[in-house]
Motif scaffolding. Structure first.
Motif, PDB file in Angstrom:
ATOM      1  N   THR A 155      43.662  34.459  28.052  1.00  0.00           N
ATOM      2  CA  THR A 155      42.255  34.858  27.922  1.00  0.00           C
ATOM      3  C   THR A 155      41.360  33.621  27.987  1.00  0.00           C
ATOM      4  O   THR A 155      40.867  33.149  26.957  1.00  0.00           O
ATOM      5  N   PRO A 156      41.168  33.083  29.205  1.00  0.00           N
ATOM      6  CA  PRO A 156      40.444  31.800  29.284  1.00  0.00           C
ATOM      7  C   PRO A 156      38.917  31.908  29.221  1.00  0.00           C
ATOM      8  O   PRO A 156      38.254  30.920  28.967  1.00  0.00           O
ATOM      9  N   PHE A 157      38.353  33.114  29.477  1.00  0.00           N
ATOM     10  CA  PHE A 157      36.893  33.211  29.613  1.00  0.00           C
ATOM     11  C   PHE A 157      36.245  33.850  28.380  1.00  0.00           C
ATOM     12  O   PHE A 157      36.813  34.751  27.769  1.00  0.00           O
ATOM     13  N   GLN A 158      35.041  33.409  28.087  1.00  0.00           N
ATOM     14  CA  GLN A 158      34.272  34.011  26.978  1.00  0.00           C
ATOM     15  C   GLN A 158      33.165  34.913  27.509  1.00  0.00           C
ATOM     16  O   GLN A 158      32.535  35.651  26.746  1.00  0.00           O
ATOM     17  N   THR A 159      32.919  34.847  28.814  1.00  0.00           N
ATOM     18  CA  THR A 159      31.822  35.626  29.416  1.00  0.00           C
ATOM     19  C   THR A 159      32.306  36.220  30.737  1.00  0.00           C
ATOM     20  O   THR A 159      33.291  35.731  31.320  1.00  0.00           O
ATOM     21  N   PRO A 160      31.614  37.259  31.259  1.00  0.00           N
ATOM     22  CA  PRO A 160      32.003  37.815  32.557  1.00  0.00           C
ATOM     23  C   PRO A 160      31.849  36.770  33.667  1.00  0.00           C
ATOM     24  O   PRO A 160      30.907  35.980  33.657  1.00  0.00           O
ATOM     25  N   GLN A 161      32.770  36.793  34.608  1.00  0.00           N
ATOM     26  CA  GLN A 161      32.701  35.872  35.742  1.00  0.00           C
ATOM     27  C   GLN A 161      31.951  36.491  36.923  1.00  0.00           C
ATOM     28  O   GLN A 161      31.640  35.829  37.900  1.00  0.00           O
ATOM     29  N   ARG A 162      31.740  37.801  36.866  1.00  0.00           N
ATOM     30  CA  ARG A 162      31.024  38.506  37.939  1.00  0.00           C
ATOM     31  C   ARG A 162      30.182  39.628  37.329  1.00  0.00           C
ATOM     32  O   ARG A 162      30.522  40.163  36.267  1.00  0.00           O
ATOM     33  N   LYS A 163      29.103  39.996  38.040  1.00  0.00           N
ATOM     34  CA  LYS A 163      28.418  41.266  37.790  1.00  0.00           C
ATOM     35  C   LYS A 163      29.009  42.251  38.799  1.00  0.00           C
ATOM     36  O   LYS A 163      29.119  41.918  39.991  1.00  0.00           O
ATOM     37  N   CYS A 164      29.370  43.429  38.354  1.00  0.00           N
ATOM     38  CA  CYS A 164      29.984  44.423  39.240  1.00  0.00           C
ATOM     39  C   CYS A 164      28.924  45.461  39.599  1.00  0.00           C
ATOM     40  O   CYS A 164      28.370  46.111  38.707  1.00  0.00           O
ATOM     41  N   ILE A 165      28.657  45.602  40.890  1.00  0.00           N
ATOM     42  CA  ILE A 165      27.596  46.497  41.360  1.00  0.00           C
ATOM     43  C   ILE A 165      28.222  47.434  42.392  1.00  0.00           C
ATOM     44  O   ILE A 165      28.719  46.980  43.423  1.00  0.00           O
ATOM     45  N   VAL A 166      28.244  48.734  42.086  1.00  0.00           N
ATOM     46  CA  VAL A 166      29.007  49.679  42.908  1.00  0.00           C
ATOM     47  C   VAL A 166      28.151  50.888  43.271  1.00  0.00           C
ATOM     48  O   VAL A 166      27.485  51.468  42.406  1.00  0.00           O
ATOM     49  N   ILE A 265      32.461  42.472  33.184  1.00  0.00           N
ATOM     50  CA  ILE A 265      33.644  42.522  32.316  1.00  0.00           C
ATOM     51  C   ILE A 265      34.091  41.116  31.929  1.00  0.00           C
ATOM     52  O   ILE A 265      34.248  40.257  32.801  1.00  0.00           O
ATOM     53  N   THR A 266      34.275  40.914  30.647  1.00  0.00           N
ATOM     54  CA  THR A 266      34.921  39.673  30.207  1.00  0.00           C
ATOM     55  C   THR A 266      36.420  39.963  30.111  1.00  0.00           C
ATOM     56  O   THR A 266      36.826  40.803  29.301  1.00  0.00           O
ATOM     57  N   PRO A 267      37.232  39.316  30.937  1.00  0.00           N
ATOM     58  CA  PRO A 267      38.671  39.618  30.913  1.00  0.00           C
ATOM     59  C   PRO A 267      39.296  39.230  29.573  1.00  0.00           C
ATOM     60  O   PRO A 267      39.071  38.126  29.075  1.00  0.00           O
ATOM     61  N   ILE A 268      40.077  40.155  29.015  1.00  0.00           N
ATOM     62  CA  ILE A 268      40.749  39.885  27.731  1.00  0.00           C
ATOM     63  C   ILE A 268      42.153  40.495  27.782  1.00  0.00           C
ATOM     64  O   ILE A 268      42.301  41.668  28.135  1.00  0.00           O
ATOM     65  N   VAL A 269      43.145  39.710  27.406  1.00  0.00           N
ATOM     66  CA  VAL A 269      44.505  40.254  27.266  1.00  0.00           C
ATOM     67  C   VAL A 269      44.848  40.284  25.783  1.00  0.00           C
ATOM     68  O   VAL A 269      44.663  39.291  25.072  1.00  0.00           O
ATOM     69  N   ARG A 270      45.319  41.444  25.352  1.00  0.00           N
ATOM     70  CA  ARG A 270      45.696  41.594  23.940  1.00  0.00           C
ATOM     71  C   ARG A 270      47.178  41.906  23.832  1.00  0.00           C
ATOM     72  O   ARG A 270      47.734  42.578  24.720  1.00  0.00           O
ATOM     73  N   ARG A 271      47.797  41.438  22.767  1.00  0.00           N
ATOM     74  CA  ARG A 271      49.197  41.819  22.495  1.00  0.00           C
ATOM     75  C   ARG A 271      49.192  43.313  22.178  1.00  0.00           C
ATOM     76  O   ARG A 271      48.567  43.733  21.198  1.00  0.00           O
TER      77      ARG A 271
END
Ligand SMILES: Cc1cc2nc3c(=O)[nH]c(=O)nc-3n(C[C@H](O)[C@H](O)[C@H](O)COP(=O)(O)OP(=O)(O)OC[C@H]3O[C@@H](n4cnc5c(N)ncnc54)[C@H](O)[C@@H]3O)c2cc1C
Length: 393
Positions: A155-166, A265-271
């Motif tokens: 989980t290296p990021f604290q903030t979203p790396q992209r805005k997702c527009i669909v 989305i801020t990527p997060i991996v949880r156990r």
């Protein structure tokens, strides 16, 4: 006596789990939207399922929605330069999740799976867990309800790396041969064009991954379908002339007023396991493994993990379900999760030099173009390519 399993959520992970577990265990699904709310609500994703996920759906007898345009290829463009068209090993598909979730929920209901309608709150998890031998949290990116600990290493990021527009559009001619078209604008973001099926018929999804505060991050404050449509047309005109050339202005519109989405989305991996007293709680899908959609892997990862969860439970069918079982599930999915997470996170940064070179080589050699297309079907092969590249660098 059959063991009892409670599943919270009727999305990608929850539905596949319900289909695959229902013959061996008593399954109850807790969900909060009824079928009309799902079908009439906003779009949620671009939901490309690559062939391993489609094959799983078939193996588990999941309700199929017919008529989705087959996705055979990945077209790759760097700015206005077309680099290559890679062939997927087998066709992929994108079916509007609203359509697929409603179809799956009503099919499972017909088959006798119990659905309980209520939004589960985090403080109700303990009480709910008491009713089951196992509770599975598949609440998606709004979850988890159970406080699974974060895996800092993944989980290296604290903030979203992209805005997702669909937006789901009519009036865009598809690329040929039929497939997904990716256009990268280095430093600004990416545009994905995806053929998909909705309840209203086929559409072309235009999906912008905008670097925050960059030139594609131009949809702030947009609140109506009409404004969204107009802004999309302007952005495509100004930044993606190859896409604009396939737009038929008189037919270009969102397929309906709920067919647009903005998120980040801020990527997060949880156990994905924990105990509440003596009850095991597992996480599956975005509630445990949340990634930016740049590589289109969230549904595919949820599907992979749901199958591994099934295998783990069948292996421990006659023993108590405790922390050891949770650990066994996590050990089983961890290599895949590590690969897909690291590849996806790497794709949101500047591409490593060896990967940039590989993309250029793919313009000359079809075999390399196909290998890159296969990354989306088997993300471990993408991770290998990225790792080898960085080891050589
Ligand atoms: C813009 C965008 C594009 C994407 N494109 C792709 C793609 O092309 N390919 C791909 O593989 N993935 C893609 N993804 C990711 C993919 O959509 C998700 O990874 C996937 O839907 C996750 O499945 P899930 O079952 O974990 O969660 P979901 O499918 O989100 O389901 C969660 C469910 O839980 C329910 N729920 C939530 N909270 C509660 C509660 N408190 N009580 C009861 N029920 C609850 C919700 O109603 C829902 O039914 C994309 C995501 C985004 C945002």
């Amino acid at each position: 006596m059959r063991k009892r399993i409670g599943i919270i959520g009727n999305g990608v992970a929850g539905l596949q789990l319900a289909y695959s577990l229902k013959n061996e265990f008593d399954v109850t699904v807790h969900h909060y939207e009824d079928l009309d709310e799902i079908r009439q609500g906003r779009i949620r994703s671009t939901q490309v399922h690559f062939h391993p996920a489609l094959e799983r759906a078939q193996r588990f007898g999941m309700q199929a929605v017919d008529g989705a345009p087959p996705i055979h290829t990945i077209h790759f463009n760097m700015g206005s330069q077309k680099l290559f068209v890679g062939k997927l090993a087998s066709p992929a598909k994108s079916v509007d999740q609203r359509y697929a979730f409603a179809a799956g929920t009503s099919d499972l209901t017909r088959q006798g799976v119990i659905f309980r309608k209520a939004r589960v709150k985090p403080n109700e998890i303990g009480e709910l867990a008491e009713n089951y031998d196992l509770l599975i949290d598949t609440t998606g990116k709004s979850g988890p309800l159970f406080p699974f600990p974060i895996e800092q290493e993944l989980t290296p990021f604290q903030t979203p790396q992209r805005k997702c527009i669909v937006g789901y559009f009519t009036g865009v001619s598809p690329v040929m041969p039929e497939g997904i078209s990716i256009t990268v604008l280095p430093g600004a973001g990416e545009m994905f064009e995806i053929p998909a099926l909705t309840e209203k018929g086929p559409v072309t999804i235009l999906f912008i991954e905008a670097v925050p505060e960059g030139p594609l991050d131009a949809f702030k404050g947009i609140k109506s379908a009409q404004d969204f449509e107009e802004r999309m047309k302007t952005i495509v005109h100004n930044h993606f002339p190859g896409v604009y050339a396939r737009i038929h202005a008189e037919h270009f519109s969102l397929v309906e007023h709920g067919a647009y989405l903005q998120t980040a989305i801020t990527p997060i991996v949880r156990r994905p396991y924990g105990m509440h007293g003596d009850r095991l709680i597992l996480g599956c899908g975005d509630s445990a493994i949340l990634a930016d959609p740049i590589t289109g892997q969230g549904c595919n990862t949820a599907s992979y993990c749901a199958e591994q969860l099934l295998t783990t439970l069948l292996e421990h069918k006659d023993s108590p379900w405790d922390e050891q079982v949770g650990m066994a599930y996590w050990c089983r999915i961890r290599p895949y999760v590590t690969a897909v997470t690291n590849w996806t996170n790497a794709m949101t940064g500047p591409l490593p030099e060896h990967i940039a070179q590989m993309l250029m080589q793919a313009a000359q050699e079809q075999e390399i173009a196909n290998r890159i297309a296969h990354w989306f079907e088997h993300p471990s092969s993408a991770y290998e390519a990225f790792t080898q590249a960085s080891e050589r660098a």
